[in-house]
Motif scaffolding. Structure first.
Motif, short mmCIF file in Angstrom:
data_model
loop_
_atom_site.label_atom_id
_atom_site.label_comp_id
_atom_site.label_asym_id
_atom_site.label_seq_id
_atom_site.Cartn_x
_atom_site.Cartn_y
_atom_site.Cartn_z
N SER A 295 3.79 23.87 10.98
CA SER A 295 2.57 23.25 11.51
C SER A 295 2.14 22.07 10.64
CB SER A 295 1.44 24.28 11.58
OG SER A 295 1.74 25.29 12.52
N ARG A 296 2.24 22.21 9.33
CA ARG A 296 1.84 21.12 8.44
C ARG A 296 2.79 19.94 8.56
NH1 ARG A 296 0.22 23.93 2.74
NH2 ARG A 296 -0.73 21.89 2.34
N ILE A 297 4.09 20.23 8.69
CA ILE A 297 5.06 19.15 8.86
C ILE A 297 4.80 18.40 10.16
CG2 ILE A 297 7.50 18.62 9.31
CD1 ILE A 297 8.22 20.94 7.44
N SER A 298 4.64 19.14 11.26
CA SER A 298 4.46 18.50 12.57
C SER A 298 3.14 17.75 12.65
CB SER A 298 4.56 19.54 13.68
OG SER A 298 3.56 20.52 13.56
N SER A 299 2.09 18.30 12.07
CA SER A 299 0.79 17.63 12.11
C SER A 299 0.85 16.30 11.36
CB SER A 299 -0.30 18.52 11.50
OG SER A 299 -0.50 19.67 12.29
N TRP A 300 1.46 16.34 10.16
CA TRP A 300 1.60 15.11 9.39
C TRP A 300 2.46 14.10 10.14
CZ3 TRP A 300 5.75 12.42 7.51
CH2 TRP A 300 5.47 11.40 6.58
N LEU A 301 3.61 14.54 10.64
CA LEU A 301 4.55 13.65 11.30
C LEU A 301 3.94 13.02 12.54
CD1 LEU A 301 7.47 12.53 11.49
CD2 LEU A 301 8.00 14.53 12.90
N LEU A 302 3.38 13.82 13.42
CA LEU A 302 2.83 13.30 14.65
C LEU A 302 1.65 12.37 14.37
CD1 LEU A 302 3.04 16.52 16.84
CD2 LEU A 302 4.50 14.50 16.95
N GLY A 303 0.87 12.69 13.36
CA GLY A 303 -0.24 11.83 13.00
C GLY A 303 0.22 10.45 12.54
N LYS A 304 1.30 10.42 11.74
CA LYS A 304 1.82 9.14 11.25
C LYS A 304 2.49 8.35 12.38
CE LYS A 304 0.39 9.85 7.16
NZ LYS A 304 -0.80 9.10 6.66
N LEU A 305 3.26 9.03 13.23
CA LEU A 305 3.98 8.32 14.28
C LEU A 305 3.07 7.80 15.35
CD1 LEU A 305 7.17 10.55 14.68
CD2 LEU A 305 6.86 8.47 13.32
N GLU A 306 1.98 8.47 15.60
CA GLU A 306 1.03 7.99 16.60
C GLU A 306 0.35 6.69 16.15
OE1 GLU A 306 0.68 8.89 19.68
OE2 GLU A 306 2.26 10.36 19.32
N LYS A 307 0.25 6.51 14.83
CA LYS A 307 -0.35 5.27 14.31
C LYS A 307 0.57 4.08 14.55
CE LYS A 307 -3.13 7.34 10.62
NZ LYS A 307 -3.38 7.39 9.16
N PRO B 202 0.83 -1.21 0.00
CA PRO B 202 0.00 0.00 0.00
C PRO B 202 0.86 1.25 0.00
CG PRO B 202 0.21 -0.84 2.22
CD PRO B 202 0.95 -1.82 1.35
N ASP B 203 0.26 2.36 -0.37
CA ASP B 203 0.98 3.63 -0.38
C ASP B 203 0.48 4.51 0.76
OD1 ASP B 203 2.52 5.87 -1.16
OD2 ASP B 203 0.79 6.68 -2.24
N ASP B 204 1.39 5.28 1.32
CA ASP B 204 1.04 6.24 2.38
C ASP B 204 1.97 7.44 2.23
OD1 ASP B 204 0.34 7.64 4.61
OD2 ASP B 204 0.99 6.15 6.07
N HIS B 205 1.53 8.41 1.45
CA HIS B 205 2.35 9.61 1.29
C HIS B 205 1.47 10.82 1.03
CE1 HIS B 205 1.77 9.55 -3.11
NE2 HIS B 205 2.35 10.74 -3.12
N ALA B 206 2.06 11.98 1.21
CA ALA B 206 1.36 13.23 0.95
C ALA B 206 2.30 14.18 0.22
CB ALA B 206 0.88 13.87 2.25
N LEU B 207 1.73 15.05 -0.59
CA LEU B 207 2.49 16.04 -1.35
C LEU B 207 1.99 17.43 -1.00
CD1 LEU B 207 4.39 17.02 -3.65
CD2 LEU B 207 2.50 16.57 -5.24
N ILE B 208 2.91 18.30 -0.60
CA ILE B 208 2.57 19.70 -0.31
C ILE B 208 3.35 20.59 -1.27
CG2 ILE B 208 2.67 21.57 1.37
CD1 ILE B 208 2.50 19.50 3.59
N ILE B 209 2.65 21.31 -2.14
CA ILE B 209 3.26 22.30 -3.01
C ILE B 209 2.99 23.67 -2.41
CG2 ILE B 209 3.34 23.32 -5.30
CD1 ILE B 209 4.36 20.51 -5.31
N LEU B 210 4.07 24.39 -2.09
CA LEU B 210 3.95 25.69 -1.43
C LEU B 210 3.98 26.80 -2.48
CD1 LEU B 210 6.50 24.96 1.41
CD2 LEU B 210 4.01 24.88 1.59
N PRO B 211 2.94 27.62 -2.56
CA PRO B 211 2.91 28.68 -3.58
C PRO B 211 3.92 29.79 -3.28
CG PRO B 211 1.01 28.87 -2.12
CD PRO B 211 1.71 27.58 -1.75
N ARG B 212 4.54 30.31 -4.34
CA ARG B 212 5.51 31.42 -4.26
C ARG B 212 6.54 31.17 -3.16
NH1 ARG B 212 5.11 35.82 -6.90
NH2 ARG B 212 6.12 37.09 -5.30
N THR B 213 7.10 29.97 -3.18
CA THR B 213 8.07 29.56 -2.16
C THR B 213 9.33 29.05 -2.85
OG1 THR B 213 6.32 29.00 -0.61
CG2 THR B 213 8.46 28.01 -0.22
#
Length: 343
Positions: A331-343, A295-306
């Motif tokens: 915030s987006r990095i930590s939310s994603w990371l903590l969500g994955k590690l808690e699983k 299975p796949d478990d990934h996310a992509l964040i494209i940051l505008p004008r960055t």
């Protein structure tokens, strides 16, 4: 097959804490012993006032003489990795970052003879160093060894991928965060960067000749592991004579193929104004490759004008080196990371 890295945790040296930090973070100056005995100076950043083990990330910088904070003093200063470490500490995540071997605080460990540079600065040594940092981080009392991962920026993303796919079950990082990481082979990216950086005053014929020289040099390096002795002056800084083994290993790495061998969660972060790594040709290539995992478990964040340094651009002339990283990115990095590690 068991991975090729063999370390004794007893060989990891922790220096006494240095009194520096913010009200939300405590920074400890540490030393990490790598596989070949090289000692790497680093900074362990812990959330202030922790009473239990917290998740942790090793922060791996990009190419060139980049220090643990993400800078190339005295010319380039982004403070990217320092800002990420401070921001994640506020979210309850520990980080470890370190200076590269033979550079900055580690300059004293560089071999006296340049004849030894090829081995000392080989690609595998940089992967060894990342593993040593990862093992060190997992061994700290304040860090949960079962909730540790890797964050790689730019070329550091390739090191993170290479390391993660070499480790065996039980040692593999629990999460990978790849920021502005190449999705294609480095010869393709280097050629694009070189073409873009050539001055507009360079005549078309000269431009074609230099790019052809670069193509031939990379072909020779890939086949022989040797840097051609006759290189145009403009290419000598890019390909030092001792760097053949480093480049040969790097040119064989196919990021999109390799990332599919890592089974854990992956976060891709990319600025759409990045002029070094392409959101369209690199981030989307990694994104497509990860979708093939089952299975796949990934996310992509494209940051505008960055920018490449994950800094928001003030205007069209802003190179995106200075200033603070957007708190929303942390915030987006930590939310994603903590969500994955808690699983």
């Amino acid at each position: 097959m068991k991975h090729q890295f063999i370390f004794l945790l007893a060989g990891l040296l922790l220096l006494p804490p240095v009194a520096r930090g913010t009200e939300n973070a405590v920074n400890q100056q540490v030393a990490i012993t790598s596989r070949d005995g090289s000692v790497l100076a680093g900074t362990l950043t812990l959330p202030a006032g922790i009473t239990s083990q917290v998740p942790g990330l090793v922060l791996i910088q990009g190419s060139g003489p980049t220090d643990r904070d993400g800078n190339q003093p005295p010319i380039l200063r982004t403070d990217l990795l320092r800002q990420i470490a401070d921001g994640l500490a506020q979210k309850g995540v520990a980080t470890l970052r370190y200076d590269k071997r033979g550079m900055h605080a580690n300059a004293g460990g560089r071999p006296a003879s340049q004849d030894d540079y090829a081995e000392y600065f080989n690609w595998g040594r940089f992967v060894d160093d990342a593993y040593a940092a990862y093992a060190f981080l997992r061994a700290q009392d304040g860090v949960d060894p079962g909730k540790a991962g890797l964050f790689g920026h730019s070329e550091g993303g390739l090191i993170a991928i290479d390391l993660a796919t070499r480790l065996v079950e039980g040692e593999r990082p629990q999460a990978l965060i790849l920021a502005a990481a190449p999705g294609r082979r480095m010869d393709i990216i280097v050629r694009e960067q070189l073409a873009r950086q050539l001055s507009p005053q360079v005549k078309p014929g000269q431009r074609r000749m230099l790019l052809a020289d670069n193509d031939r040099a990379l072909k020779d390096i890939r086949e022989t592991g040797q840097i051609p002795e006759r290189l145009p002056t403009a290419l000598r800084g890019l390909y030092p004579l001792y760097s053949g083994p480093y480049w040969q290993a790097l040119l064989k790495l196919e990021p999109a193929e390799a990332i599919q061998r890592y089974a854990g969660p992956v976060l891709l972060i990319q600025g759409d104004a990045d002029t070094q790594i392409s959101a369209e040709r690199d981030a989307l290539t990694l994104d497509a490759a990860l979708q093939k995992r089952q299975p796949d478990d990934h996310a992509l964040i494209i940051l505008p004008r960055t920018s490449h340094a994950l800094k928001p651009l003030e205007n069209d002339k802003d190179p995106g080196f200075e200033g603070e990283i957007d708190p929303g990115v942390i915030s987006r990095i930590s939310s994603w990371l903590l969500g994955k590690l808690e699983k």
